[in-house]
Design an enzyme around this catalytic site. Structure first.
Site, PDB file in Angstrom:
ATOM      1  N   ASP A  38       0.270  -1.322   0.550  1.00  0.00           N
ATOM      2  CA  ASP A  38      -0.330  -0.058  -0.112  1.00  0.00           C
ATOM      3  C   ASP A  38       0.670   0.686   0.098  1.00  0.00           C
ATOM      4  O   ASP A  38       2.384   1.365   0.452  1.00  0.00           O
ATOM      5  CB  ASP A  38      -1.338  -0.157   1.289  1.00  0.00           C
ATOM      6  CG  ASP A  38      -0.179  -0.401   2.473  1.00  0.00           C
ATOM      7  OD1 ASP A  38       0.922  -0.238   2.763  1.00  0.00           O
ATOM      8  OD2 ASP A  38      -1.103  -1.307   2.954  1.00  0.00           O
TER       9      ASP A  38
ATOM     10  N   ASP B 112      -7.654  -2.925  14.305  1.00  0.00           N
ATOM     11  CA  ASP B 112      -8.440  -3.232  13.623  1.00  0.00           C
ATOM     12  C   ASP B 112      -8.581  -4.706  12.803  1.00  0.00           C
ATOM     13  O   ASP B 112      -9.893  -4.379  12.323  1.00  0.00           O
ATOM     14  CB  ASP B 112      -8.957  -2.049  13.925  1.00  0.00           C
ATOM     15  CG  ASP B 112      -8.461  -1.348  12.298  1.00  0.00           C
ATOM     16  OD1 ASP B 112      -8.035  -2.021  11.566  1.00  0.00           O
ATOM     17  OD2 ASP B 112      -9.180  -0.753  11.643  1.00  0.00           O
TER      18      ASP B 112
ATOM     19  N   HIS C  99      -6.374  -5.008  10.605  1.00  0.00           N
ATOM     20  CA  HIS C  99      -6.646  -4.906   8.408  1.00  0.00           C
ATOM     21  C   HIS C  99      -5.362  -5.091   7.895  1.00  0.00           C
ATOM     22  O   HIS C  99      -4.841  -5.122   8.775  1.00  0.00           O
ATOM     23  CB  HIS C  99      -7.155  -2.916   8.673  1.00  0.00           C
ATOM     24  CG  HIS C  99      -5.865  -2.256   8.920  1.00  0.00           C
ATOM     25  ND1 HIS C  99      -6.223  -0.897   9.637  1.00  0.00           N
ATOM     26  CD2 HIS C  99      -4.599  -2.141   8.393  1.00  0.00           C
ATOM     27  CE1 HIS C  99      -4.709  -0.372   9.661  1.00  0.00           C
ATOM     28  NE2 HIS C  99      -3.925  -1.245   9.073  1.00  0.00           N
TER      29      HIS C  99
ATOM     30  N   GLU D 221      -9.592  -1.784   5.802  1.00  0.00           N
ATOM     31  CA  GLU D 221     -10.192  -1.449   7.041  1.00  0.00           C
ATOM     32  C   GLU D 221     -11.618  -2.363   7.389  1.00  0.00           C
ATOM     33  O   GLU D 221     -11.867  -3.195   6.186  1.00  0.00           O
ATOM     34  CB  GLU D 221     -10.620   0.152   6.807  1.00  0.00           C
ATOM     35  CG  GLU D 221      -9.113   0.676   7.026  1.00  0.00           C
ATOM     36  CD  GLU D 221      -8.364   1.086   8.207  1.00  0.00           C
ATOM     37  OE1 GLU D 221      -9.104   0.252   9.132  1.00  0.00           O
ATOM     38  OE2 GLU D 221      -8.053   2.104   8.236  1.00  0.00           O
TER      39      GLU D 221
END
Ligand code: GLP
Length: 263
Positions: free
Chosen positions: A70, A140, A142, A147
């Site tokens: 990313d 979280d 991801h 997400e």
């Protein structure tokens, strides 16, 4: 799913680096070894060990092509928090035989984000897919910048970062979440799980919930990491600190399995 639990971050990093190095050395096909790579603090120990082996002449990257997961949208390469900068600073600049033309990182300054992502997917496909995708994980859950609630079959595309992620990542932006870009380009969950192998690093107390969701939870887009449960060759390398939310049974099971594999 294989879960390799190591006592410390250092041991986890050494194990993962040795695993990757072993795969690169064993690759005898008449095409490059295609390696997917993450940023973040988790892989730094792996990068250090791979660099050490490379500089010691034990491991060559001459026949390796890399694709990063990313990149922040709107950060130029020279920005010290761009993932292009991170990868060169922590890894590529230290390798003695990595060919610059074999490094692929999404361009966060593109004026055609969708086109950039489509080209990235096409380039991965042109190499016959990714052999091994190493990744990290957000608190979280991801994977890359996928997400919660990103489709588990998503491909490379533009992602909106959650407020939580911008707060967590603000530690690299002088502690100010407002300075963290609001969007990123990211490979999809499907891009990662299409790889022939996936190796995810999960370390530290703050990842304990994410590790439990990845290993023990149901497959759910709320925890995009849980998509790994559907992969044939997924490995989680973790440290003790990240195991705090696993049940004792799960923890013992994976330690036991690994002990048997070593016999
Ligand atoms: C960012 C990256 C992820 C990475 C995550 C965890 O959000 N986009 O690819 O896995 O951070 O980072 P760290 O390893 O620093 O906890």
């Amino acid at each position: 799913m294989r879960v390799v639990i190591q006592d410390t971050y250092e041991k986890m990093s050494k194990w993962a680096a040795d695993y990757i190095a072993g795969k690169i050395r064993a690759h005898k096909e008449d095409r490059p070894f295609v390696l997917g790579l993450p940023t973040g603090s988790s892989p730094i120990g792996v990068y250090k060990e791979l660099v050490r082996q490379n500089q010691a002449g034990e491991l060559s990257f001459a026949n390796v092509v890399t694709f990063n997961m990313d990149e922040y949208l709107g950060l130029p390469r020279e920005h010290d928090q761009s993932y292009w900068y991170f990868m060169h600073d922590n890894f590529f600049d230290h390798l003695v035989d990595m060919k610059p033309e074999n490094i692929n990182i999404l361009n966060g300054m593109t004026d055609d984000p969708e086109g950039e992502c489509a080209r990235y997917e096409a380039k991965i496909a042109s190499y016959g897919g990714i052999d091994l995708f190493m990744g990290g994980i957000g608190v979280d859950g991801h994977i890359a910048f996928n997400e919660p609630y990103t489709s588990l079959s998503s491909r490379t595309g533009v992602r909106d970062l959650t407020t939580d992620t911008r707060i967590v990542n603000s530690r690299f932006f002088g502690g100010d979440p407002e300075k963290v870009p609001v969007q990123a380009l990211s490979v999809g969950v499907g891009t990662v799980t299409d790889s022939r192998e996936v190796l995810i690093l999960i370390n530290g107390h703050n990842k304990a919930r994410a590790l439990a969701a990845t290993v023990e939870g149901g497959v759910s887009q709320k925890w995009t990491c849980s998509a790994l449960q559907l992969h044939k060759n997924a490995i989680i390398a973790c440290d003790e600190a990240a195991c705090g939310e696993l049940t004792v049974d799960t923890y013992k099971y994976f330690l036991d399995i690994e002990r048997k594999e070593r016999l």
